[in-house]
Design an enzyme around this catalytic site. Structure first.
Site, mmCIF file in Angstrom:
data_model
loop_
_atom_site.group_PDB
_atom_site.id
_atom_site.type_symbol
_atom_site.label_atom_id
_atom_site.label_comp_id
_atom_site.label_asym_id
_atom_site.label_seq_id
_atom_site.Cartn_x
_atom_site.Cartn_y
_atom_site.Cartn_z
ATOM 1 N N CYS A 72 37.784 33.519 28.165
ATOM 2 C CA CYS A 72 36.496 32.991 28.623
ATOM 3 C C CYS A 72 36.459 31.547 28.142
ATOM 4 O O CYS A 72 36.471 31.294 26.931
ATOM 5 C CB CYS A 72 35.359 33.786 27.991
ATOM 6 N N GLU A 101 31.141 36.935 40.689
ATOM 7 C CA GLU A 101 30.726 38.276 40.262
ATOM 8 C C GLU A 101 30.175 39.078 41.448
ATOM 9 O O GLU A 101 30.222 40.298 41.467
ATOM 10 C CB GLU A 101 29.660 38.187 39.154
ATOM 11 N N HIS A 125 36.324 32.617 35.917
ATOM 12 C CA HIS A 125 35.795 33.183 37.165
ATOM 13 C C HIS A 125 36.233 32.399 38.399
ATOM 14 O O HIS A 125 36.113 32.890 39.514
ATOM 15 C CB HIS A 125 34.262 33.195 37.133
ATOM 16 N N CYS A 185 37.008 27.716 34.135
ATOM 17 C CA CYS A 185 36.232 28.940 33.936
ATOM 18 C C CYS A 185 37.062 30.049 34.556
ATOM 19 O O CYS A 185 37.576 29.897 35.675
ATOM 20 C CB CYS A 185 34.877 28.833 34.635
ATOM 21 N N ASP A 195 36.348 38.605 27.856
ATOM 22 C CA ASP A 195 35.590 37.639 28.665
ATOM 23 C C ASP A 195 34.138 38.099 28.718
ATOM 24 O O ASP A 195 33.831 39.264 28.450
ATOM 25 C CB ASP A 195 36.160 37.547 30.093
ATOM 26 N N SER A 196 33.276 37.197 29.121
ATOM 27 C CA SER A 196 31.871 37.562 29.288
ATOM 28 C C SER A 196 31.707 38.561 30.437
ATOM 29 O O SER A 196 30.726 39.298 30.477
ATOM 30 C CB SER A 196 31.043 36.308 29.583
HETATM 31 N N1 DGL Z 1 34.268 33.390 32.579
HETATM 32 C C1 DGL Z 1 33.539 32.526 31.724
HETATM 33 C C2 DGL Z 1 34.299 31.239 31.473
HETATM 34 O O1 DGL Z 1 35.487 31.190 31.592
HETATM 35 C C3 DGL Z 1 32.138 32.156 32.053
HETATM 36 C C4 DGL Z 1 31.259 32.990 32.842
HETATM 37 C C5 DGL Z 1 29.907 33.021 32.193
HETATM 38 O O2 DGL Z 1 29.107 32.100 32.414
HETATM 39 O O3 DGL Z 1 29.694 33.962 31.446
HETATM 40 O O4 DGL Z 1 33.734 30.246 31.132
#
Ligand code: DGL
Length: 278
Positions: A74, A154, A190, A188, A11-12
């Site tokens: 991600c 985050e 997150h 997402c 993931d990012s």
């Molecule tokens: N966790 C990432 C996703 O599922 C995105 C977070 C980011 O913007 O890096 O899209």
């Protein structure tokens, strides 16, 4: 056939730990190695070209750990870069989270009106809309880019006034039109940690009730099936190991990542890595 090599999860940042957690629960015997590109987060505000380049570097780095499969945990990378990633990593099997997320949304929705909450890049790329329509041609899909949720997650600000205000602002347009959703896909990785706030705010905007779904559990089921189909499932009795790597700030990764993982992550268990080529 069996294969005891680890599964790579990328993931990012730390959001993909929501998928890692589902994998850990569903596949307790597998070794998992997680890489969060925390130095370059967020991906969701960047161009498809940049996301593709970053995600390719990151997953190539994961390949050095002799992984047997890459899970792109991600949505942004899976939305805009899944095909180039699969090509770059071939013949390694690559699994994204968008297909499983779309499947969870279509299964949950009774009215066929599905809202997708995601990053700007995911919304722009339209991968969720395509994946949902591939499963239900008549679905009415609306999308809302919710970039600030990434920062809140985050930051560990997953409840409280700021999260509520952001949710009200992001959700309002979805519930004003004719296609008021009965299901919201958290598109997402997150966002699941904000599910309580999102669910509560959405509940005040419609009398019809709203279900929230995300791709974590569906992705874990999909990975299990793929491993079995390819003869790649691990054969061991004990619990598999989980290893964490981040491209910046292991202390922060451990502290906030624990919220996503649902258990403590020790700083010493997070390795700082430099994934830049050359
Ligand atoms: N966790 C990432 C996703 O599922 C995105 C977070 C980011 O913007 O890096 O899209």
């Amino acid at each position: 056939m069996s294969d005891n090599r680890p599964i790579g999860v990328f993931d990012s940042g730390i959001g993909g730990i929501t998928v890692l957690k589902a994998l850990r629960q569903r596949l307790p015997h597998e070794d998992l190695v997680y890489l969060g590109d925390t130095a370059r987060l967020p991906y969701g505000t960047k161009s498809a070209e940049t996301v593709t380049a970053y995600a390719t570097q990151a997953t190539r780095y994961l390949m050095r750990h002799d992984i047997k499969m890459a899970v792109i945990a991600c949505n942004t990378a899976a939305s805009v870069a899944l095909d180039p990633l699969a090509a770059a990593l071939a013949p390694l099997p690559v699994v994204g989270v968008v297909g499983p997320g779309a499947e969870a949304g279509v299964k949950a929705s009774k009215s066929g009106r599905i809202g997708v909450l995601a990053t700007e890049a995911t919304v722009r790329g339209g991968a969720y809309v395509r994946a949902i329509h591939a499963l239900d041609r008549d679905a009415r899909v609306t999308q809302a880019p919710c970039g600030l949720f990434v920062t809140l997650a985050e930051e560990g600000w997953v409840t409280g006034d700021v999260a509520e205000a952001a949710a009200r602002r992001y959700l309002a347009p979805l519930f004003k039109g004719r296609n008021v959703p009965d299901t919201l896909v958290l598109g997402c990785t997150h966002f699941p940690v904000l599910a309580r706030v999102i669910g509560r705010v959405a509940g005040t905007m419609t009398s019809g009730g709203v279900k929230l779904v995300d791709s974590a559990a569906t992705t874990a089921r999909f990975v299990e099936k793929e491993l079995a189909a390819k003869g790649l499932a691990a054969k061991r009795r004990g619990k598999g190991k989980t290893r964490f790597m981040a491209t910046d700030s292991p202390e922060r990764f451990a502290r906030v990542g624990g919220i996503f993982f649902g258990e403590t992550i020790a700083k010493k268990d997070v390795e700082l890595v430099d994934i830049r080529p050359g």
